[in-house]
Motif scaffolding. Structure first.
Motif, short mmCIF file in Angstrom:
data_model
loop_
_atom_site.label_atom_id
_atom_site.label_comp_id
_atom_site.label_asym_id
_atom_site.label_seq_id
_atom_site.Cartn_x
_atom_site.Cartn_y
_atom_site.Cartn_z
N CYS A 34 0.84 -1.03 -0.07
CA CYS A 34 0.06 0.07 0.05
C CYS A 34 0.88 1.17 0.04
O CYS A 34 1.77 1.13 0.70
CB CYS A 34 -1.05 -0.04 1.45
N GLU A 72 -6.23 12.38 -0.10
CA GLU A 72 -7.14 11.48 -0.51
C GLU A 72 -6.92 9.99 0.03
O GLU A 72 -5.54 9.61 -0.04
CB GLU A 72 -7.30 11.53 -1.87
N ARG A 73 -7.66 9.27 0.21
CA ARG A 73 -7.67 7.80 0.39
C ARG A 73 -8.11 7.24 -1.28
O ARG A 73 -9.42 7.25 -1.62
CB ARG A 73 -8.70 7.54 1.57
N ARG A 74 -7.28 6.79 -1.46
CA ARG A 74 -7.45 5.91 -2.85
C ARG A 74 -7.68 4.29 -2.60
O ARG A 74 -6.62 3.87 -2.99
CB ARG A 74 -6.63 6.47 -3.88
N GLY A 75 -8.55 4.02 -2.11
CA GLY A 75 -8.57 2.61 -1.76
C GLY A 75 -7.64 2.36 -0.69
O GLY A 75 -7.52 3.02 0.28
N HIS A 122 -4.45 3.10 -0.81
CA HIS A 122 -3.49 4.16 -0.79
C HIS A 122 -3.71 5.45 -0.46
O HIS A 122 -4.97 5.74 -0.43
CB HIS A 122 -2.89 4.28 -2.52
N LEU A 123 -2.84 6.06 0.15
CA LEU A 123 -3.13 7.41 0.50
C LEU A 123 -2.12 8.54 -0.11
O LEU A 123 -1.15 8.38 -0.49
CB LEU A 123 -2.88 7.70 1.94
N VAL A 124 -2.90 9.74 -0.46
CA VAL A 124 -2.18 10.66 -1.29
C VAL A 124 -2.10 11.90 -0.32
O VAL A 124 -3.53 12.35 -0.43
CB VAL A 124 -2.63 10.96 -2.50
N GLN A 140 -2.12 15.76 -0.41
CA GLN A 140 -2.28 16.88 -1.58
C GLN A 140 -2.01 18.24 -0.77
O GLN A 140 -1.70 19.24 -1.45
CB GLN A 140 -3.45 16.77 -2.11
N SER A 181 -13.41 20.29 -2.04
CA SER A 181 -13.30 18.97 -2.72
C SER A 181 -14.56 18.26 -2.81
O SER A 181 -14.47 17.04 -3.18
CB SER A 181 -12.21 18.43 -2.19
N THR A 228 -13.55 14.88 -1.11
CA THR A 228 -12.47 14.07 -1.59
C THR A 228 -11.29 14.27 -0.57
O THR A 228 -10.62 13.20 -0.37
CB THR A 228 -12.20 14.39 -3.10
#
Length: 153
Positions: A14, A46-49, A51-53, A55, A89, A92
């Motif tokens: 992850c 963001e939480r992408r499944g 994965h974390l981004v 920003q 957002s 998001t």
């Protein structure tokens, strides 16, 4: 390290991705001089499944209590930054965790950090922890009561 994103992963592959603009802002707060004070803020992204981004971040400001070896994030501007990002957002972008600096080249959490995170950072979602050192950035996830350091890739 500044011209590209910074990526970490856990043992399950992850990812944590810190966007380049955020890396630049984090590095700007490094404690490079003998009188540099610790800095702190929140991580927004963001939480992408799985994965974390990251920003965006909040940065030190009025109301925060800062010294060479400690920081207490007290200013209301941190929550305002999260609320604004969330609203703009449509939900998001959200609060993902916390960051702060340490006056050391390769940072690692202190006993005070670990205790504070376990006591105050309570959520059913995994949360992120970032420490910005003079030469490296340390990152981990907090899952329930467990803090899992991430590997830079």
């Amino acid at each position: 390290m500044v011209d590209s994103e910074l990526t970490f992963k856990d043992s399950n592959e992850c990812l944590l991705v810190i966007m380049p603009s955020v890396v630049i802002r984090l590095l700007a707060h490094r404690q490079l001089y003998w009188n540099s004070k610790e800095a702190a803020g929140v991580l927004i992204g963001e939480r992408r499944g799985p994965h974390l981004v990251i920003q965006d971040i909040s940065e030190p400001g009025e109301g925060d209590i800062r010294s060479r070896f400690s920081v207490d994030r007290q200013g209301p501007h941190h929550q305002i930054a999260v609320d604004k990002a969330f609203a703009q957002s449509s939900g998001t972008l959200q609060y993902l965790g916390e960051w702060h600096t340490h006056p050391e080249d390769q940072p690692s959490p202190s006993a005070k950090d670990l205790s504070s995170w376990r006591r105050h950072l309570v959520d059913s979602e995994q949360m992120l922890l970032v420490i910005v050192g003079r030469e490296e950035i340390w990152a981990a996830k907090k899952i329930a009561d467990t803090i899992v350091p991430l590997n830079k890739i």
